[in-house]
Design an enzyme around this catalytic site. Structure first.
Site, PDB file in Angstrom:
ATOM      1  N   ARG A   1     130.326  12.229  -4.910  1.00 24.90           N
ATOM      2  CA  ARG A   1     129.914  12.114  -3.740  1.00 24.90           C
ATOM      3  C   ARG A   1     128.438  11.227  -3.928  1.00 24.90           C
ATOM      4  O   ARG A   1     127.674  11.513  -4.770  1.00 24.90           O
ATOM      5  CB  ARG A   1     129.373  13.467  -3.296  1.00 24.90           C
ATOM      6  CG  ARG A   1     128.287  13.719  -2.181  1.00 24.90           C
ATOM      7  CD  ARG A   1     127.578  15.034  -2.548  1.00 24.90           C
ATOM      8  NE  ARG A   1     126.578  15.019  -1.116  1.00 24.90           N
ATOM      9  CZ  ARG A   1     125.880  15.737  -1.493  1.00 24.90           C
ATOM     10  NH1 ARG A   1     125.290  16.637  -2.415  1.00 24.90           N
ATOM     11  NH2 ARG A   1     124.838  15.914  -0.251  1.00 24.90           N
TER      12      ARG A   1
ATOM     13  N   TYR B   1     123.354  10.663  -6.623  1.00 22.85           N
ATOM     14  CA  TYR B   1     123.471  11.948  -7.276  1.00 22.85           C
ATOM     15  C   TYR B   1     123.867  11.656  -8.790  1.00 22.85           C
ATOM     16  O   TYR B   1     124.051  12.789  -9.530  1.00 22.85           O
ATOM     17  CB  TYR B   1     124.276  12.812  -6.361  1.00 22.85           C
ATOM     18  CG  TYR B   1     123.718  13.338  -5.125  1.00 22.85           C
ATOM     19  CD1 TYR B   1     122.498  13.978  -5.056  1.00 22.85           C
ATOM     20  CD2 TYR B   1     124.371  12.811  -3.823  1.00 22.85           C
ATOM     21  CE1 TYR B   1     122.058  14.289  -3.830  1.00 22.85           C
ATOM     22  CE2 TYR B   1     123.649  12.965  -2.594  1.00 22.85           C
ATOM     23  CZ  TYR B   1     122.582  13.805  -2.643  1.00 22.85           C
ATOM     24  OH  TYR B   1     121.736  14.110  -1.338  1.00 22.85           O
TER      25      TYR B   1
ATOM     26  N   HIS C   1     116.266  19.380  -7.270  1.00 23.33           N
ATOM     27  CA  HIS C   1     116.796  18.437  -6.678  1.00 23.33           C
ATOM     28  C   HIS C   1     117.334  17.639  -7.534  1.00 23.33           C
ATOM     29  O   HIS C   1     116.226  16.783  -8.041  1.00 23.33           O
ATOM     30  CB  HIS C   1     116.085  18.136  -5.373  1.00 23.33           C
ATOM     31  CG  HIS C   1     115.960  19.043  -4.363  1.00 23.33           C
ATOM     32  ND1 HIS C   1     116.798  19.624  -3.635  1.00 23.33           N
ATOM     33  CD2 HIS C   1     114.557  19.905  -4.273  1.00 23.33           C
ATOM     34  CE1 HIS C   1     116.223  20.757  -2.772  1.00 23.33           C
ATOM     35  NE2 HIS C   1     114.908  20.691  -3.002  1.00 23.33           N
TER      36      HIS C   1
ATOM     37  N   ALA D   1     121.655  20.718   1.216  1.00 23.67           N
ATOM     38  CA  ALA D   1     121.087  20.355   2.413  1.00 23.67           C
ATOM     39  C   ALA D   1     120.491  21.722   3.327  1.00 23.67           C
ATOM     40  O   ALA D   1     119.620  21.557   3.944  1.00 23.67           O
ATOM     41  CB  ALA D   1     122.079  20.089   3.443  1.00 23.67           C
TER      42      ALA D   1
ATOM     43  N   ARG E   1     113.094   9.924   0.364  1.00 22.61           N
ATOM     44  CA  ARG E   1     114.367   9.695   1.142  1.00 22.61           C
ATOM     45  C   ARG E   1     114.039   9.953   2.533  1.00 22.61           C
ATOM     46  O   ARG E   1     112.815   9.867   3.039  1.00 22.61           O
ATOM     47  CB  ARG E   1     115.498  10.823   0.610  1.00 22.61           C
ATOM     48  CG  ARG E   1     115.710  10.348  -1.055  1.00 22.61           C
ATOM     49  CD  ARG E   1     116.914  11.310  -1.316  1.00 22.61           C
ATOM     50  NE  ARG E   1     118.286  10.738  -0.490  1.00 22.61           N
ATOM     51  CZ  ARG E   1     119.355  11.865  -0.548  1.00 22.61           C
ATOM     52  NH1 ARG E   1     119.211  12.812  -1.353  1.00 22.61           N
ATOM     53  NH2 ARG E   1     120.228  11.437   0.264  1.00 22.61           N
TER      54      ARG E   1
ATOM     55  N   GLU F   1     113.184  25.634  -7.997  1.00 29.42           N
ATOM     56  CA  GLU F   1     113.853  24.856  -7.107  1.00 29.42           C
ATOM     57  C   GLU F   1     114.103  23.340  -7.573  1.00 29.42           C
ATOM     58  O   GLU F   1     113.283  22.797  -8.256  1.00 29.42           O
ATOM     59  CB  GLU F   1     113.216  24.765  -5.836  1.00 29.42           C
ATOM     60  CG  GLU F   1     113.567  23.864  -4.676  1.00 29.42           C
ATOM     61  CD  GLU F   1     112.855  23.496  -3.454  1.00 29.42           C
ATOM     62  OE1 GLU F   1     111.829  24.311  -3.469  1.00 29.42           O
ATOM     63  OE2 GLU F   1     113.111  22.792  -2.764  1.00 29.42           O
TER      64      GLU F   1
ATOM     65  N   ASN G   1     119.585  25.039  -6.662  1.00 28.33           N
ATOM     66  CA  ASN G   1     119.757  23.741  -5.582  1.00 28.33           C
ATOM     67  C   ASN G   1     120.117  23.998  -4.346  1.00 28.33           C
ATOM     68  O   ASN G   1     121.465  24.258  -4.310  1.00 28.33           O
ATOM     69  CB  ASN G   1     120.293  22.559  -6.548  1.00 28.33           C
ATOM     70  CG  ASN G   1     120.178  21.336  -5.686  1.00 28.33           C
ATOM     71  OD1 ASN G   1     119.835  21.402  -4.478  1.00 28.33           O
ATOM     72  ND2 ASN G   1     120.838  20.028  -6.383  1.00 28.33           N
TER      73      ASN G   1
ATOM     74  N   PRO H   1     125.631  23.745  -0.886  1.00 23.33           N
ATOM     75  CA  PRO H   1     126.822  22.852  -0.301  1.00 23.33           C
ATOM     76  C   PRO H   1     127.058  21.308  -0.746  1.00 23.33           C
ATOM     77  O   PRO H   1     125.880  20.661  -1.005  1.00 23.33           O
ATOM     78  CB  PRO H   1     126.538  22.804   1.237  1.00 23.33           C
ATOM     79  CG  PRO H   1     125.192  23.011   1.403  1.00 23.33           C
ATOM     80  CD  PRO H   1     124.675  24.103   0.286  1.00 23.33           C
ATOM     81  N   ASN H   2     128.037  20.806  -1.095  1.00 22.56           N
ATOM     82  CA  ASN H   2     128.397  19.559  -1.517  1.00 22.56           C
ATOM     83  C   ASN H   2     128.307  19.251  -2.772  1.00 22.56           C
ATOM     84  O   ASN H   2     128.861  18.282  -3.508  1.00 22.56           O
ATOM     85  CB  ASN H   2     127.964  18.572  -0.567  1.00 22.56           C
ATOM     86  CG  ASN H   2     128.371  18.890   0.976  1.00 22.56           C
ATOM     87  OD1 ASN H   2     129.421  18.698   1.418  1.00 22.56           O
ATOM     88  ND2 ASN H   2     127.377  18.962   1.948  1.00 22.56           N
TER      89      ASN H   2
HETATM   90  C1  DQA Z   1     119.745  17.573  -2.876  1.00 25.25           C
HETATM   91  C2  DQA Z   1     118.909  16.707  -1.717  1.00 25.25           C
HETATM   92  C3  DQA Z   1     119.254  17.379  -0.414  1.00 25.25           C
HETATM   93  O1  DQA Z   1     118.537  16.579   0.540  1.00 25.25           O
HETATM   94  C4  DQA Z   1     120.885  16.906  -0.229  1.00 25.25           C
HETATM   95  O2  DQA Z   1     121.201  17.541   1.106  1.00 25.25           O
HETATM   96  C5  DQA Z   1     121.569  17.692  -1.205  1.00 25.25           C
HETATM   97  C6  DQA Z   1     121.123  17.561  -2.629  1.00 25.25           C
HETATM   98  C7  DQA Z   1     119.506  16.927  -4.296  1.00 25.25           C
HETATM   99  O3  DQA Z   1     120.010  17.653  -5.115  1.00 25.25           O
HETATM  100  O4  DQA Z   1     119.009  15.735  -4.325  1.00 25.25           O
HETATM  101  O5  DQA Z   1     122.877  17.818  -0.917  1.00 25.25           O
HETATM  102  O6  DQA Z   1     119.405  18.955  -2.925  1.00 25.25           O
END
Ligand code: DQA
Length: 146
Positions: free
Chosen positions: A19, A24, A101, A78, A108, A99, A75, A11-12
């Site tokens: 964003r 990011y 990120h 959230a 964080r 995985e 990835n 998501p997002n």
């Molecule tokens: C994320 C880190 C997560 O905590 C966050 O909710 C994201 C992106 C990252 O790529 O740093 O949406 O996965």
């Protein structure tokens, strides 16, 4: 199957570039997929990319990789920190899992420090920005070719 990798973004991440760019970065999801396609080509891998804002759709995408892909680069965004369903789906996948990120989740908020997915992942890459996806694919190629 061994040379097929599914790239799954949660998501997002469709808003990458717009964003919170201070966290990011300014590259878009399209840029990420383009980079991954190019690196996959160089490594002799076939890449299929998928993004969803919905947990169930991500579970469906992981299930769809069963018997099709040798590995998943994911990835979960959230859902990393909340989703037993995504962990269960990955546990039902027989291939390799990496995985990724973009940000260093350990630097964080405390709620980002725990990942349900890491229990299943063969490797975890965090804090390398978009380059993390490239590193994940390079590691995946090594894992898939033994
Ligand atoms: C994320 C880190 C997560 O905590 C966050 O909710 C994201 C992106 C990252 O790529 O740093 O949406 O996965």
């Amino acid at each position: 199957m061994a040379g097929i990798v599914h790239l799954i973004n949660g998501p997002n991440l469709n808003l990458l570039g717009q964003r919170q760019p201070e966290i990011y970065g300014r590259e878009t999801l399209e840029d990420v997929v383009r980079l991954c396609q190019s690196v996959a080509g160089e490594l002799g891998l076939t890449l299929a990319a998928f993004q969803s804002n919905h947990e169930g759709a991500l579970v469906d995408a992981i299930q769809a990789a069963r018997g099709v892909a040798g590995g998943i680069v994911i990835n979960p965004a959230a859902y990393t920190h909340t989703s037993v369903a995504i962990l269960d789906a990955l546990n039902a996948f027989g291939g390799r899992v990496i995985e990724v990120h973009l940000s260093n989740i350990h630097q964080r908020e405390a709620f980002r420090h725990h990942s349900f997915v890491s229990a299943r992942a063969d490797a975890v890459i965090a804090g390398c920005g978009v380059q993390g996806y490239e590193l994940a694919l390079r590691r995946m190629a090594r894992l898939l070719t033994g």
